[in-house]
Motif scaffolding. Structure first.
Motif, PDB file in Angstrom:
ATOM      1  N   ALA A   1      41.635  41.270  57.482  1.00 41.47           N
ATOM      2  CA  ALA A   1      42.432  40.026  57.487  1.00 41.47           C
ATOM      3  C   ALA A   1      42.626  39.494  56.068  1.00 41.47           C
ATOM      4  CB  ALA A   1      41.808  39.006  58.411  1.00 41.47           C
ATOM      5  N   VAL A   2      42.215  38.239  55.805  1.00 41.48           N
ATOM      6  CA  VAL A   2      42.469  37.636  54.489  1.00 41.48           C
ATOM      7  C   VAL A   2      41.535  38.157  53.407  1.00 41.48           C
ATOM      8  CG1 VAL A   2      43.463  35.517  55.431  1.00 41.48           C
ATOM      9  CG2 VAL A   2      41.015  35.624  54.962  1.00 41.48           C
ATOM     10  N   ALA A   3      40.567  38.983  53.762  1.00 42.59           N
ATOM     11  CA  ALA A   3      39.640  39.535  52.781  1.00 42.59           C
ATOM     12  C   ALA A   3      40.059  40.933  52.314  1.00 42.59           C
ATOM     13  CB  ALA A   3      38.228  39.584  53.361  1.00 42.59           C
ATOM     14  N   VAL A   4      41.287  41.346  52.629  1.00 40.10           N
ATOM     15  CA  VAL A   4      41.760  42.673  52.226  1.00 40.10           C
ATOM     16  C   VAL A   4      42.037  42.688  50.723  1.00 40.10           C
ATOM     17  CG1 VAL A   4      43.642  44.337  52.441  1.00 40.10           C
ATOM     18  CG2 VAL A   4      42.727  43.228  54.471  1.00 40.10           C
ATOM     19  N   VAL A   5      41.617  43.765  50.066  1.00 42.17           N
ATOM     20  CA  VAL A   5      41.917  43.972  48.649  1.00 42.17           C
ATOM     21  C   VAL A   5      42.467  45.384  48.471  1.00 42.17           C
ATOM     22  CG1 VAL A   5      40.181  42.357  47.768  1.00 42.17           C
ATOM     23  CG2 VAL A   5      39.554  44.748  48.150  1.00 42.17           C
ATOM     24  N   ALA A   6      43.262  45.563  47.413  1.00 47.69           N
ATOM     25  CA  ALA A   6      43.755  46.901  47.056  1.00 47.69           C
ATOM     26  C   ALA A   6      42.992  47.347  45.823  1.00 47.69           C
ATOM     27  CB  ALA A   6      45.250  46.857  46.781  1.00 47.69           C
ATOM     28  N   ILE A   7      42.488  48.567  45.855  1.00 50.53           N
ATOM     29  CA  ILE A   7      41.638  49.090  44.792  1.00 50.53           C
ATOM     30  C   ILE A   7      42.261  50.357  44.218  1.00 50.53           C
ATOM     31  CG2 ILE A   7      39.341  50.027  44.284  1.00 50.53           C
ATOM     32  CD1 ILE A   7      38.346  48.294  46.658  1.00 50.53           C
ATOM     33  N   VAL A   8      42.242  50.468  42.887  1.00 51.67           N
ATOM     34  CA  VAL A   8      42.768  51.647  42.200  1.00 51.67           C
ATOM     35  C   VAL A   8      41.859  52.835  42.505  1.00 51.67           C
ATOM     36  CG1 VAL A   8      43.262  52.679  39.954  1.00 51.67           C
ATOM     37  CG2 VAL A   8      43.728  50.253  40.331  1.00 51.67           C
ATOM     38  N   VAL A   9      42.460  53.944  42.972  1.00 54.87           N
ATOM     39  CA  VAL A   9      41.673  55.146  43.247  1.00 54.87           C
ATOM     40  C   VAL A   9      41.952  56.261  42.247  1.00 54.87           C
ATOM     41  CG1 VAL A   9      41.307  54.682  45.689  1.00 54.87           C
ATOM     42  CG2 VAL A   9      43.314  55.957  44.985  1.00 54.87           C
ATOM     43  N   CYS A  10      43.126  56.231  41.609  1.00 56.88           N
ATOM     44  CA  CYS A  10      43.414  57.215  40.576  1.00 56.88           C
ATOM     45  C   CYS A  10      44.526  56.671  39.684  1.00 56.88           C
ATOM     46  CB  CYS A  10      43.798  58.577  41.155  1.00 56.88           C
ATOM     47  SG  CYS A  10      45.370  58.575  42.010  1.00 56.88           S
ATOM     48  N   ILE A  11      44.576  57.194  38.480  1.00 58.22           N
ATOM     49  CA  ILE A  11      45.589  56.773  37.515  1.00 58.22           C
ATOM     50  C   ILE A  11      46.218  58.033  36.941  1.00 58.22           C
ATOM     51  CG2 ILE A  11      46.023  55.555  35.353  1.00 58.22           C
ATOM     52  CD1 ILE A  11      43.459  53.904  36.030  1.00 58.22           C
ATOM     53  N   ALA A  12      47.549  58.113  37.062  1.00 56.70           N
ATOM     54  CA  ALA A  12      48.265  59.276  36.554  1.00 56.70           C
ATOM     55  C   ALA A  12      49.084  58.863  35.336  1.00 56.70           C
ATOM     56  CB  ALA A  12      49.172  59.853  37.633  1.00 56.70           C
ATOM     57  N   GLY A  13      49.010  59.619  34.286  1.00 55.93           N
ATOM     58  CA  GLY A  13      49.811  59.323  33.102  1.00 55.93           C
ATOM     59  C   GLY A  13      49.240  58.175  32.293  1.00 55.93           C
ATOM     60  N   LYS A  14      50.068  57.653  31.393  1.00 53.56           N
ATOM     61  CA  LYS A  14      49.630  56.611  30.473  1.00 53.56           C
ATOM     62  C   LYS A  14      50.309  55.279  30.744  1.00 53.56           C
ATOM     63  CE  LYS A  14      49.016  60.059  26.881  1.00 53.56           C
ATOM     64  NZ  LYS A  14      49.412  60.524  25.557  1.00 53.56           N
ATOM     65  N   ASN A  15      50.865  55.100  31.957  1.00 55.73           N
ATOM     66  CA  ASN A  15      51.621  53.892  32.252  1.00 55.73           C
ATOM     67  C   ASN A  15      50.765  52.696  32.649  1.00 55.73           C
ATOM     68  OD1 ASN A  15      54.135  54.929  31.654  1.00 55.73           O
ATOM     69  ND2 ASN A  15      54.389  55.777  33.686  1.00 55.73           N
ATOM     70  N   ALA A  16      49.469  52.853  32.756  1.00 52.47           N
ATOM     71  CA  ALA A  16      48.615  51.729  33.145  1.00 52.47           C
ATOM     72  C   ALA A  16      47.339  51.742  32.311  1.00 52.47           C
ATOM     73  CB  ALA A  16      48.304  51.812  34.627  1.00 52.47           C
ATOM     74  N   PRO A  17      47.455  51.560  30.989  1.00 48.51           N
ATOM     75  CA  PRO A  17      46.282  51.685  30.125  1.00 48.51           C
ATOM     76  C   PRO A  17      45.202  50.637  30.376  1.00 48.51           C
ATOM     77  CG  PRO A  17      48.136  50.804  28.891  1.00 48.51           C
ATOM     78  CD  PRO A  17      48.658  51.237  30.230  1.00 48.51           C
ATOM     79  N   ALA A  18      45.543  49.502  30.971  1.00 50.25           N
ATOM     80  CA  ALA A  18      44.557  48.452  31.192  1.00 50.25           C
ATOM     81  C   ALA A  18      43.815  48.609  32.513  1.00 50.25           C
ATOM     82  CB  ALA A  18      45.235  47.085  31.139  1.00 50.25           C
ATOM     83  N   LEU A  19      44.222  49.557  33.347  1.00 55.74           N
ATOM     84  CA  LEU A  19      43.575  49.745  34.645  1.00 55.74           C
ATOM     85  C   LEU A  19      42.494  50.799  34.576  1.00 55.74           C
ATOM     86  CD1 LEU A  19      46.535  49.722  37.195  1.00 55.74           C
ATOM     87  CD2 LEU A  19      44.875  47.915  36.753  1.00 55.74           C
ATOM     88  N   ASN A  20      41.519  50.613  35.431  1.00 56.69           N
ATOM     89  CA  ASN A  20      40.446  51.596  35.579  1.00 56.69           C
ATOM     90  C   ASN A  20      40.275  51.889  37.063  1.00 56.69           C
ATOM     91  OD1 ASN A  20      39.457  51.739  32.776  1.00 56.69           O
ATOM     92  ND2 ASN A  20      38.991  49.588  33.128  1.00 56.69           N
ATOM     93  N   VAL A  21      39.833  53.090  37.383  1.00 56.51           N
ATOM     94  CA  VAL A  21      39.526  53.428  38.762  1.00 56.51           C
ATOM     95  C   VAL A  21      38.465  52.443  39.255  1.00 56.51           C
ATOM     96  CG1 VAL A  21      38.524  55.174  40.281  1.00 56.51           C
ATOM     97  CG2 VAL A  21      40.158  55.845  38.518  1.00 56.51           C
ATOM     98  N   GLY A  22      38.696  51.895  40.431  1.00 57.80           N
ATOM     99  CA  GLY A  22      37.771  50.920  40.993  1.00 57.80           C
ATOM    100  C   GLY A  22      38.206  49.474  40.805  1.00 57.80           C
ATOM    101  N   ASP A  23      39.197  49.224  39.934  1.00 55.51           N
ATOM    102  CA  ASP A  23      39.702  47.858  39.728  1.00 55.51           C
ATOM    103  C   ASP A  23      40.386  47.348  40.987  1.00 55.51           C
ATOM    104  OD1 ASP A  23      38.853  47.888  37.117  1.00 55.51           O
ATOM    105  OD2 ASP A  23      40.858  48.000  36.230  1.00 55.51           O
ATOM    106  N   VAL A  24      40.150  46.082  41.302  1.00 56.15           N
ATOM    107  CA  VAL A  24      40.869  45.413  42.388  1.00 56.15           C
ATOM    108  C   VAL A  24      42.172  44.915  41.781  1.00 56.15           C
ATOM    109  CG1 VAL A  24      40.901  43.456  43.975  1.00 56.15           C
ATOM    110  CG2 VAL A  24      38.789  44.748  43.627  1.00 56.15           C
ATOM    111  N   ILE A  25      43.313  45.352  42.343  1.00 59.71           N
ATOM    112  CA  ILE A  25      44.601  44.960  41.773  1.00 59.71           C
ATOM    113  C   ILE A  25      45.405  44.039  42.673  1.00 59.71           C
ATOM    114  CG2 ILE A  25      44.800  46.932  40.232  1.00 59.71           C
ATOM    115  CD1 ILE A  25      46.686  48.192  42.310  1.00 59.71           C
ATOM    116  N   VAL A  26      45.007  43.902  43.920  1.00 57.31           N
ATOM    117  CA  VAL A  26      45.665  42.968  44.832  1.00 57.31           C
ATOM    118  C   VAL A  26      44.590  42.281  45.654  1.00 57.31           C
ATOM    119  CG1 VAL A  26      47.250  42.687  46.781  1.00 57.31           C
ATOM    120  CG2 VAL A  26      47.758  44.370  45.005  1.00 57.31           C
ATOM    121  N   ARG A  27      44.711  40.948  45.708  1.00 59.68           N
ATOM    122  CA  ARG A  27      43.780  40.157  46.507  1.00 59.68           C
ATOM    123  C   ARG A  27      44.587  39.054  47.193  1.00 59.68           C
ATOM    124  NH1 ARG A  27      38.416  39.918  45.602  1.00 59.68           N
ATOM    125  NH2 ARG A  27      38.706  40.733  43.519  1.00 59.68           N
TER     126      ARG A  27
END
Length: 100
Positions: free
Chosen positions: A7-33
């Protein structure tokens, strides 16, 4: 990305990063809350539109698909983030719109 929670506690978590288009992200980061401050008082479960009337009365037809629009929106956000990072790296203070 993967989604976790209920429900309202759903989060989206980065599982992989391809290429160099997201240099500030790391695997495991929560990107949607979910933020309940943005719920409308009469929130509905499903919002569904039907463009039939616009097509019939106005002759409107979509020029791009939903997937293409999403790609454009993400590319725009990424471009703005890169410009902000560049200015910030060179010592310029840049105001960033952010909800508190």
């Amino acid at each position: 990305m993967r989604f976790e929670g209920i429900a309202v506690a759903v989060v989206a978590i980065v599982v992989c990063i391809a290429g160099k288009n997201a240099p500030a992200l790391n695997v495991g980061d929560v990107i949607v809350r979910i933020d309940s401050r943005y719920y409308r008082p009469t929130e509905v479960e499903t919002l569904l539109g039907d463009p039939t009337k616009a097509k019939e009365k106005l002759g409107w037809v979509p020029e791009i698909t939903l997937d293409e629009m999403i790609v454009e929106m993400i590319a725009n956000d990424l471009d703005q983030a890169k410009r902000h990072a560049l200015l910030n790296d060179h010592g310029y203070s840049v105001a960033v719109g952010k909800e508190n």
